[in-house]
Design a protein around this motif. Structure first.
Motif, PDB file in Angstrom:
ATOM      1  N   PRO A  62      47.430 -55.626 -13.130  1.00 30.82           N
ATOM      2  CA  PRO A  62      48.016 -53.846 -13.738  1.00 30.82           C
ATOM      3  C   PRO A  62      48.825 -52.824 -13.376  1.00 30.82           C
ATOM      4  N   SER A  63      49.313 -52.404 -14.376  1.00 32.34           N
ATOM      5  CA  SER A  63      50.957 -51.368 -14.571  1.00 32.34           C
ATOM      6  C   SER A  63      50.151 -49.905 -14.699  1.00 32.34           C
ATOM      7  N   PRO A  64      51.037 -49.345 -13.671  1.00 36.45           N
ATOM      8  CA  PRO A  64      50.317 -47.889 -13.608  1.00 36.45           C
ATOM      9  C   PRO A  64      49.740 -47.004 -15.512  1.00 36.45           C
ATOM     10  N   PHE A  65      48.408 -46.649 -14.684  1.00 34.21           N
ATOM     11  CA  PHE A  65      47.966 -45.822 -16.234  1.00 34.21           C
ATOM     12  C   PHE A  65      48.142 -44.550 -15.933  1.00 34.21           C
ATOM     13  N   VAL A  66      48.939 -43.053 -15.928  1.00 36.39           N
ATOM     14  CA  VAL A  66      49.221 -42.232 -15.985  1.00 36.39           C
ATOM     15  C   VAL A  66      48.211 -41.001 -17.359  1.00 36.39           C
ATOM     16  N   THR A  67      47.163 -40.123 -16.807  1.00 44.18           N
ATOM     17  CA  THR A  67      46.803 -39.453 -17.614  1.00 44.18           C
ATOM     18  C   THR A  67      47.618 -37.479 -17.105  1.00 44.18           C
ATOM     19  N   PHE A  68      47.415 -37.423 -18.039  1.00 38.58           N
ATOM     20  CA  PHE A  68      48.691 -36.272 -18.161  1.00 38.58           C
ATOM     21  C   PHE A  68      48.160 -34.831 -19.594  1.00 38.58           C
ATOM     22  N   GLY A  69      47.653 -33.955 -18.596  1.00 41.73           N
ATOM     23  CA  GLY A  69      46.460 -32.918 -18.545  1.00 41.73           C
ATOM     24  C   GLY A  69      48.277 -32.143 -19.654  1.00 41.73           C
ATOM     25  N   ILE A  70      47.426 -31.804 -20.235  1.00 42.42           N
ATOM     26  CA  ILE A  70      48.756 -30.553 -21.422  1.00 42.42           C
ATOM     27  C   ILE A  70      47.653 -29.295 -22.144  1.00 42.42           C
ATOM     28  N   LYS A  71      48.379 -28.287 -22.429  1.00 36.01           N
ATOM     29  CA  LYS A  71      47.449 -27.677 -23.097  1.00 36.01           C
ATOM     30  C   LYS A  71      47.635 -28.169 -24.312  1.00 36.01           C
ATOM     31  N   ALA A  72      46.788 -27.966 -25.402  1.00 37.43           N
ATOM     32  CA  ALA A  72      45.900 -28.361 -26.629  1.00 37.43           C
ATOM     33  C   ALA A  72      47.545 -27.492 -27.784  1.00 37.43           C
ATOM     34  N   ALA A  73      47.124 -26.529 -27.210  1.00 35.82           N
ATOM     35  CA  ALA A  73      48.734 -25.257 -28.000  1.00 35.82           C
ATOM     36  C   ALA A  73      50.200 -26.286 -27.791  1.00 35.82           C
ATOM     37  N   VAL A  98      60.689 -46.612 -10.199  1.00 29.73           N
ATOM     38  CA  VAL A  98      59.517 -46.888  -8.944  1.00 29.73           C
ATOM     39  C   VAL A  98      59.029 -48.023  -8.890  1.00 29.73           C
ATOM     40  N   PHE A  99      58.994 -48.507  -9.633  1.00 30.31           N
ATOM     41  CA  PHE A  99      57.709 -49.490  -9.802  1.00 30.31           C
ATOM     42  C   PHE A  99      58.816 -51.021 -10.209  1.00 30.31           C
ATOM     43  N   GLY A 100      59.949 -51.030 -11.195  1.00 36.20           N
ATOM     44  CA  GLY A 100      60.145 -52.009 -11.741  1.00 36.20           C
ATOM     45  C   GLY A 100      60.037 -52.067 -12.845  1.00 36.20           C
ATOM     46  N   ASP A 101      60.948 -52.422 -13.439  1.00 38.30           N
ATOM     47  CA  ASP A 101      61.241 -52.556 -15.035  1.00 38.30           C
ATOM     48  C   ASP A 101      60.006 -53.436 -16.320  1.00 38.30           C
ATOM     49  N   HIS A 102      59.584 -54.521 -14.775  1.00 40.88           N
ATOM     50  CA  HIS A 102      58.099 -55.680 -14.756  1.00 40.88           C
ATOM     51  C   HIS A 102      56.536 -54.494 -15.592  1.00 40.88           C
ATOM     52  N   VAL A 103      56.443 -53.388 -15.129  1.00 36.90           N
ATOM     53  CA  VAL A 103      55.522 -52.910 -15.553  1.00 36.90           C
ATOM     54  C   VAL A 103      55.809 -52.657 -16.972  1.00 36.90           C
ATOM     55  N   ARG A 104      56.875 -52.241 -17.378  1.00 37.26           N
ATOM     56  CA  ARG A 104      57.414 -51.200 -18.256  1.00 37.26           C
ATOM     57  C   ARG A 104      55.665 -51.384 -19.507  1.00 37.26           C
ATOM     58  N   ASP A 105      56.078 -53.256 -19.821  1.00 36.03           N
ATOM     59  CA  ASP A 105      55.562 -53.117 -21.618  1.00 36.03           C
ATOM     60  C   ASP A 105      53.450 -52.602 -20.996  1.00 36.03           C
ATOM     61  N   GLY A 106      53.422 -52.508 -20.153  1.00 36.33           N
ATOM     62  CA  GLY A 106      52.227 -52.337 -19.891  1.00 36.33           C
ATOM     63  C   GLY A 106      51.626 -50.437 -19.140  1.00 36.33           C
ATOM     64  N   VAL A 107      53.055 -50.431 -19.163  1.00 35.56           N
ATOM     65  CA  VAL A 107      52.280 -48.713 -18.584  1.00 35.56           C
ATOM     66  C   VAL A 107      52.033 -47.786 -19.682  1.00 35.56           C
ATOM     67  N   THR A 108      50.598 -47.184 -19.054  1.00 33.42           N
ATOM     68  CA  THR A 108      50.005 -46.431 -20.998  1.00 33.42           C
ATOM     69  C   THR A 108      49.589 -44.447 -19.945  1.00 33.42           C
ATOM     70  N   VAL A 109      50.982 -44.095 -20.477  1.00 32.68           N
ATOM     71  CA  VAL A 109      50.244 -42.510 -20.056  1.00 32.68           C
ATOM     72  C   VAL A 109      49.803 -42.236 -22.203  1.00 32.68           C
ATOM     73  N   GLU A 110      48.698 -41.381 -21.468  1.00 36.08           N
ATOM     74  CA  GLU A 110      47.311 -40.506 -22.048  1.00 36.08           C
ATOM     75  C   GLU A 110      47.530 -39.089 -21.904  1.00 36.08           C
ATOM     76  N   LEU A 111      48.570 -38.402 -23.105  1.00 36.99           N
ATOM     77  CA  LEU A 111      48.116 -36.774 -22.871  1.00 36.99           C
ATOM     78  C   LEU A 111      46.699 -36.634 -23.644  1.00 36.99           C
ATOM     79  N   VAL A 112      46.108 -35.882 -22.889  1.00 36.54           N
ATOM     80  CA  VAL A 112      44.850 -35.259 -23.026  1.00 36.54           C
ATOM     81  C   VAL A 112      45.115 -33.284 -23.130  1.00 36.54           C
ATOM     82  N   ALA A 113      44.225 -33.172 -23.727  1.00 38.48           N
ATOM     83  CA  ALA A 113      44.321 -31.567 -24.544  1.00 38.48           C
ATOM     84  C   ALA A 113      43.896 -30.682 -23.896  1.00 38.48           C
TER      85      ALA A 113
END
Length: 128
Positions: A62-73, A98-113
């Protein structure tokens, strides 16, 4: 305060912690500005392979999964779409750097307000 939680296989993470924290912090600063550097909070969560499942079975790579907490404003700003796109791009670039371009297509960045008044620090609800 930007909060990032990164889920990644422990075997992929081991030995890369410092460089990943630095790359992700630099990525956030590239969008918010240098003033944010001291506020970026990153948690690296390394999982053994048998604790990450996709499709009902342990995930192979699995590619890395990032939860990004951000102010709703931030989502109410006129430039919200641009900010979201930039954050997703720079965080993905930091991960692949850091991990190599082979993970790019699976990297998930979820912005949580987080709405104002829905977070507490030190037992006190914050209002901003």
């Amino acid at each position: 305060m930007p909060h990032l939680s990164v889920h990644v296989l422990e075997s992929d993470l081991a030995g890369r912690e410092t460089v990943l924290i630095s790359a992700l912090t630099d990525a956030v600063v590239s969008v918010y500005g240098e003033w944010a550097r001291g506020l970026v909070d990153i948690k690296l969560i390394g999982l053994p392979p048998h604790r990450w499942g996709v499709g009902g079975k342990p995930a192979a790579q699995p590619s890395p999964f990032v939860t990004f907490g951000i102010k709703a404003a931030a989502f109410d700003r006129p430039d919200a779409d641009e900010i979201v796109a930039r954050l997703v791009t720079v965080v993905t670039d930091a991960i692949t750097g850091v991990f190599g371009d082979h993970v790019r297509d699976g990297v998930t960045v979820e912005l949580v307000a987080t709405p104002a008044g829905r977070t507490g620090i030190g037992g006190v609800v914050t209002t901003s």
